[in-house]
Design an enzyme around this catalytic site. Structure first.
Site, mmCIF file in Angstrom:
data_model
loop_
_atom_site.group_PDB
_atom_site.id
_atom_site.type_symbol
_atom_site.label_atom_id
_atom_site.label_comp_id
_atom_site.label_asym_id
_atom_site.label_seq_id
_atom_site.Cartn_x
_atom_site.Cartn_y
_atom_site.Cartn_z
ATOM 1 N N CYS A 1 -17.280 40.958 -42.362
ATOM 2 C CA CYS A 1 -17.324 39.658 -41.681
ATOM 3 C C CYS A 1 -17.810 39.745 -40.238
ATOM 4 O O CYS A 1 -18.361 38.783 -39.712
ATOM 5 C CB CYS A 1 -15.951 38.996 -41.730
ATOM 6 S SG CYS A 1 -15.407 38.601 -43.409
ATOM 7 N N HIS B 1 -16.891 33.106 -36.944
ATOM 8 C CA HIS B 1 -17.136 33.484 -38.335
ATOM 9 C C HIS B 1 -16.365 32.521 -39.225
ATOM 10 O O HIS B 1 -15.195 32.223 -38.973
ATOM 11 C CB HIS B 1 -16.680 34.923 -38.580
ATOM 12 C CG HIS B 1 -16.428 35.221 -40.017
ATOM 13 N ND1 HIS B 1 -17.397 35.072 -40.985
ATOM 14 C CD2 HIS B 1 -15.308 35.636 -40.660
ATOM 15 C CE1 HIS B 1 -16.885 35.390 -42.167
ATOM 16 N NE2 HIS B 1 -15.622 35.719 -41.991
ATOM 17 N N ASN C 1 -16.939 31.106 -47.255
ATOM 18 C CA ASN C 1 -17.059 32.288 -46.398
ATOM 19 C C ASN C 1 -18.235 33.123 -46.892
ATOM 20 O O ASN C 1 -18.173 33.711 -47.967
ATOM 21 C CB ASN C 1 -15.747 33.083 -46.451
ATOM 22 C CG ASN C 1 -15.773 34.320 -45.568
ATOM 23 O OD1 ASN C 1 -16.822 34.766 -45.129
ATOM 24 N ND2 ASN C 1 -14.603 34.897 -45.331
#
Length: 348
Positions: free
Chosen positions: A114, A275, A305
Site C-alpha cells: 500500500c 492511500h 483499495n
C-alpha cells in the site's frame, strides 16, 4: 541539486464494475455491511484473462507520458510498484518496458504494497535531484481480483480490494519552492504477519504459529500445496483491527513529519490524498488533523483499495476534477503491509 516535480499523470481502471450487491452472488454479505465497515460502494475488476497488472500500468503510463509532453523514448528509468505482479519473477517493470517498446533503460520493482507508490516516488525524487535521470516513469498497478477468495470465508478481505493503475512522470524543475518538497519513509516489521500473503514463499511458514504439513522429501516442495488452496491458507490474511489501530497513529505522525520538515502547518494543506485503504481510516485521520472535507480527497467509494495504485489514481482524478491547482500544497500519505508507511509533500 535539482528539485523534482510531477510533470505528467494518468490513470486507468477496468471497465468491469462490481457493486456490493453484485458480490452477494458469491458470498454472504450485503451493501450495508460493506459500506459500514469500509465506505466502499463498488470496485473495478480487470478482465479475468488478458488484462494484467502490466497492461493496466501501460495504459496509465501512456497518459502520464503524453501529459508530460515527452515520448516513451525520453523515459530513462522505470519504477513499478505492485504486490500483484504478472509473474513471480521477473517483475512488471521490464514487462512494461517491453510492451511499450522503450529503450533499454533501468527498471526497478517496488514491493511495499500500500505504501509502494510513496516509496517509488521517493526513489524517483532522489534520482532526479542528483541529476542521474531526467524522466522517471513511476507506476502503481494492481490486479487483486485474480487471487482473492470470493467466498464467505474470504469476504473480510475480498470486499475491500479492486483493480487499477496510476502513473506519473517525475522530472527536474528549476522553479524555487515547487515540486516534491520532501518524502518520509518508515517501517516496523514487528507485526508483519498481521497483513500478509504467506504463500508461495521461501519461509516454509517458520514465522507462523502453525506450519503447513509439507510433503516428505529431501529438497523443494515448499511452494504451494493442494491443501493450501482448499483450506484458504493460500489467500491473503489480514487482521483488520490491528491494521486500523496502527494506521490511525502512523498516518497523522508521518503527515506532521512532512509539515514540520517544511515549516508548515496542517492548515496549509490544500489537499491531502491518503492511500485509499478504508474510508473509516481516512475519516479518522481527517478528524485527528482537524482538516475539513475540502482538504481531503477520497475515491475508495468507487474503486475500493487498489493498493499501490490508489494514490496515483486519486491524485490524477483530483487533478482532472480541478481540485489541484498551480501552487497548491498537496500531501500524499500511505500505510500498509509490513508495516510500512510514508508521506510526500508537493508544491504543485
Amino acid at each position: 541539486m535539482f528539485q523534482s516535480k510531477i510533470a505528467g499523470i494518468g490513470y486507468y481502471v477496468p471497465k468491469n464494475v462490481y457493486t456490493n450487491n453484485d458480490l452477494t452472488r458469491f458470498m454472504d454479505t450485503s451493501d450495508e455491511w460493506i459500506q459500514e465497515r469500509t465506505g466502499i460502494k463498488e470496485r473495478r475488476y480487470a478482465d479475468r484473462i488478458g488484462e494484467t497488472t502490466t497492461t493496466m500500468g501501460v495504459e496509465a503510463a501512456k497518459i502520464a507520458i503524453e501529459r508530460a509532453n515527452i515520448s516513451k523514448e525520453d523515459v530513462d528509468f522505470i519504477i513499478f510498484a505492485t504486490l500483484s505482479p504478472d509473474y513471480y519473477f521477473p517483475g512488471c517493470a521490464v514487462l512494461l518496458q517491453r510492451e511499450m517498446g522503450m529503450n533499454e533503460v533501468g527498471a526497478l520493482d517496488i514491493r511495499n504494497q500500500c505504501s509502494g507508490f510513496i516509496y517509488a516516488l521517493s526513489i524517483a525524487d532522489q534520482f532526479v535531484k542528483t541529476g542521474m535521470y531526467k524522466n522517471v516513469l513511476v507506476v502503481g498497478s494492481e490486479k487483486h481480483s485474480f487471487a482473492l477468495d470470493f467466498s464467505t470465508r474470504g469476504r473480510a478481505v475480498s470486499v475491500i480490494f479492486g483493480d487499477g493503475a496510476g502513473a506519473v512522470v517525475v522530472q527536474p524543475t528549476t522553479e524555487a519552492g515547487k515540486g516534491i518538497l520532501s518524502t518520509h519513509l518508515h517501517s516496523d516489521g514487528a507485526e508483519a504477519e498481521k497483513l500478509a500473503m504467506y504463500y508461495p514463499g521461501a519461509s516454509s511458514g517458520i514465522w507462523l504459529d502453525k506450519m503447513p504439513d509439507w510433503p516428505e522429501q529431501e529438497l523443494g516442495g515448499l511452494l504451494m500445496t493442494k491443501e493450501m488452496l482448499e483450506d484458504g491458507t493460500a489467500f491473503p490474511n489480514m487482521d483488520g483491527q490491528a491494521v486500523f489501530k496502527k494506521a490511525v497513529v502512523k498516518f497523522p505522525e508521518v503527515i506532521h513529519e512532512a509539515l514540520t520538515k517544511n515549516n508548515l502547518k496542517t492548515s496549509d494543506i490544500d489537499l491531502l490524498i491518503p492511500h485509499q485503504a478504508n474510508l473509516r481510516i481516512s475519516q479518522f485521520v481527517q478528524k485527528t488533523l482537524g482538516l475539513n472535507e475540502d482538504q481531503v480527497f477520497n475515491n475508495i467509494q468507487k474503486y475500493g483499495n487498489t493498493t499501490a495504485a490508489s494514490i496515483p489514481i486519486a491524485l490524477c482524478e483530483a487533478w482532472e476534477a480541478g481540485k489541484i491547482k498551480e501552487g497548491d500544497l498537496i500531501c500524499l500519505a500511505a500505510f500498509g503491509a509490513g508495516f510500512t508507511w510514508g508521506s510526500a509533500l508537493i508544491r504543485w
